[in-house]
Enzyme design. Structure first.
Site, PDB file in Angstrom:
ATOM      1  N   ASP A  56       1.064  -1.026   0.220  1.00 11.31           N
ATOM      2  CA  ASP A  56      -0.116  -0.051   0.190  1.00 11.31           C
ATOM      3  C   ASP A  56       1.033   1.232   0.009  1.00 11.31           C
ATOM      4  OD1 ASP A  56      -1.906  -1.710   0.345  1.00 11.31           O
ATOM      5  OD2 ASP A  56      -2.177  -1.430   2.600  1.00 11.31           O
ATOM      6  N   GLU A  94     -10.576  -0.909  -3.765  1.00  8.36           N
ATOM      7  CA  GLU A  94      -9.921  -0.071  -2.977  1.00  8.36           C
ATOM      8  C   GLU A  94      -8.737   0.697  -3.339  1.00  8.36           C
ATOM      9  OE1 GLU A  94      -9.109  -3.081  -0.159  1.00  8.36           O
ATOM     10  OE2 GLU A  94      -7.184  -4.122  -1.251  1.00  8.36           O
TER      11      GLU A  94
END
Length: 486
Positions: free
Chosen positions: A65, A244
């Site tokens: 991420d 996401e």
């Protein structure tokens, strides 16, 4: 006898003419191409048990991420704390690099999740998916904490006068709970500035979709407290997996905002998709002009968004999977795309990938099929592209590992076979067009793949190479190519 001599002389002149033409086509036309240097002294292993518990040697290992920022000539990546074969420490990982190739592990932001945040998220102890920007001479670090699989989530803010800290926690930006009035999930913040330099936050995940809301430039928090803003992407059909990791980038030359989101499961089918809009709040349309929100209208498709990175494998390599959750960076006239990727031979090993981002003639971002090694976009030659290639089409309906296929660019301008009706041409500085014959189907009987050609480093075979990246006209799917070393 004279006729025979005439014919022989004519054939000799014709052969000479053809030879000179080929010389011009293959040699005289050639230009000097600057190739990247090897990114390391020897190939880098995807799985290395010897460094498992030695953070100083992690470099790109154990990254998840990631978001990227450049400060005073140094590149920094902030990411979720992740570790192979061990419990991650609570904190936000920080890495830095002078060149986007050689990375040093710096350390972590925070030692523990604040007690009020931990209480809100029912004991969650890990920071997820940070982002960091500079405003007003101050660095603003956005973080998220969430109880996994729920909407019990919290986006917070910390500030610092230095990119390497120390950081001061400033508390809540936005939070959600199961059963509240919000559709959005308070996770995965991404900060983007509009044309006037005003900040916005794009965020969200899973069934609630992705939203964008305006921030107060002075405080870094919501301009209208509690306002979730506008939905810019939706999850899709209920049988599909996660949506996401949003990020938005503005390109002044095209005057578009580009929204990237990730679909799929993070260990294998993770992939990144893109849409663009003239307005920061949308609507964001993909290459086929499907709205990333109006997803149920796409007949026969589980999702929308043009896939620009997905799980793949070139020859002589196990490939990469879980290629998702990206970050975006503009560095002068250059653009870069980072994401996490898991080793094809061991999905628990997650790496940071940095790739060059190119732009097509019609204003779409195209990601390099090879990790960045310092290459520079430049004028290419016909001679450079003639040869054998490995070709991957990023099928939007198949998120499994996609294997490369053979593609031949022949010296007579044909594709794959000397007598084929499929052909190629190099136009402009470095645009390659592949023409696929499809009478009674394609416009003017040909479907055209339009791609950018550039030098690169072949990480699978550890040598220099040429790549292409762009889109197919027929399905609006990203197409990758890598030239095979002789």
């Amino acid at each position: 006898m004279k006729n025979r001599a005439y014919i022989i002389t004519s054939l000799l002149f014709l052969s000479l003419f053809i030879g000179l033409a080929l010389y011009y086509f293959l040699v005289k036309e050639d230009v000097s191409i600057t190739m990247p240097e090897p990114p390391a002294e020897e190939p880098i292993s995807k799985v290395d048990a010897a460094i498992m518990h030695n953070e100083a040697k992690w470099t790109t290992n154990n990254t998840h991420d990631g978001e990227i920022i450049k400060v005073d000539g140094m590149y920094y990546v902030f990411s979720t704390d992740y570790m192979v074969a061990g419990e991650p420490k609570p904190g936000i990982m920080v890495r830095k690099s002078p060149d986007l190739v050689n990375w040093e592990f710096v350390g972590r932001v925070f030692d523990a999740v604040p007690e009020d945040v931990k209480e809100w998220t029912n004991g969650a102890s890990i920071f997820w998916a940070p982002d960091v920007v500079e405003m007003n001479g101050t660095f603003y670090l956005y973080y998220s904490v969430s109880e996994f699989g729920t909407k019990n989530s919290y986006i917070g803010l910390a500030t610092s006068q230095s990119i390497e800290g120390p950081w001061e926690n400033k508390g809540e930006v936005f939070k959600t709970k199961n059963g509240d009035e919000y559709q959005v999930n308070a996770i995965d913040p991404g900060i983007i500035f509009d044309r006037e330099g005003e900040p916005w936050m794009v965020f969200g995940s899973y069934a609630g979709g992705i939203y964008i809301t305006e921030l107060n430039k002075e405080t870094g928090k919501l301009k209208e407290p509690g306002n979730q803003g506008t939905q810019v992407a939706n999850k899709g059909r209920q049988d599909h997996q996660a949506l996401e990791g949003p990020a938005i980038m503005y390109h002044s030359d095209t005057d578009y905002f580009y929204l990237t989101v990730s679909y799929g499961w993070l260990e294998d089918t993770y992939n990144v998709r893109v849409g663009r809009s003239k307005e920061i709040t949308g609507p964001y349309l993909d290459y086929n002009e499907n709205d990333l929100v109006d997803i149920e209208s796409v007949t026969g498709s589980p999702d929308v968004g043009t896939k620009i990175v997905g799980s793949y494998a070139f020859e002589n390599d196990s490939g990469w999977q879980g290629t998702g959750h990206n970050g975006l960076l503009r560095d002068g006239d250059d653009y870069y795309f980072i994401h996490n990727a898991r080793a094809g031979n061991d999905p628990y090993w997650s790496h940071l990938h940095v790739r060059k981002l190119y732009w097509t003639e019609d204003g779409w971002p195209a990601v390099s099929p090879q990790r960045y090694a310092g290459e520079v976009e430049q004028k290419m030659s016909k001679k450079a592209v003639i040869g054998e290639w490995e070709n991957i089409v990023l099928d939007r309906l198949n998120d499994n590992v996609l294997q490369s296929q053979q593609l031949s660019l022949l010296s007579n301008g044909k594709l794959n076979e000397e007598t084929s009706q499929d052909y190629w041409e190099l136009t402009g500085e470095n645009t390659l067009k592949l023409y696929w014959y499809a009478p009674d189907d394609a416009p003017n009987d040909y479907w055209v793949d339009t791609v950018v050609v550039a030098p690169a480093w072949d990480w699978e075979n550890w040598t220099e190479t040429i790549i292409f990246t762009g889109y197919s006209e027929q399905f609006g799917e990203a197409v990758w190519g890598k030239k095979v070393a002789k």
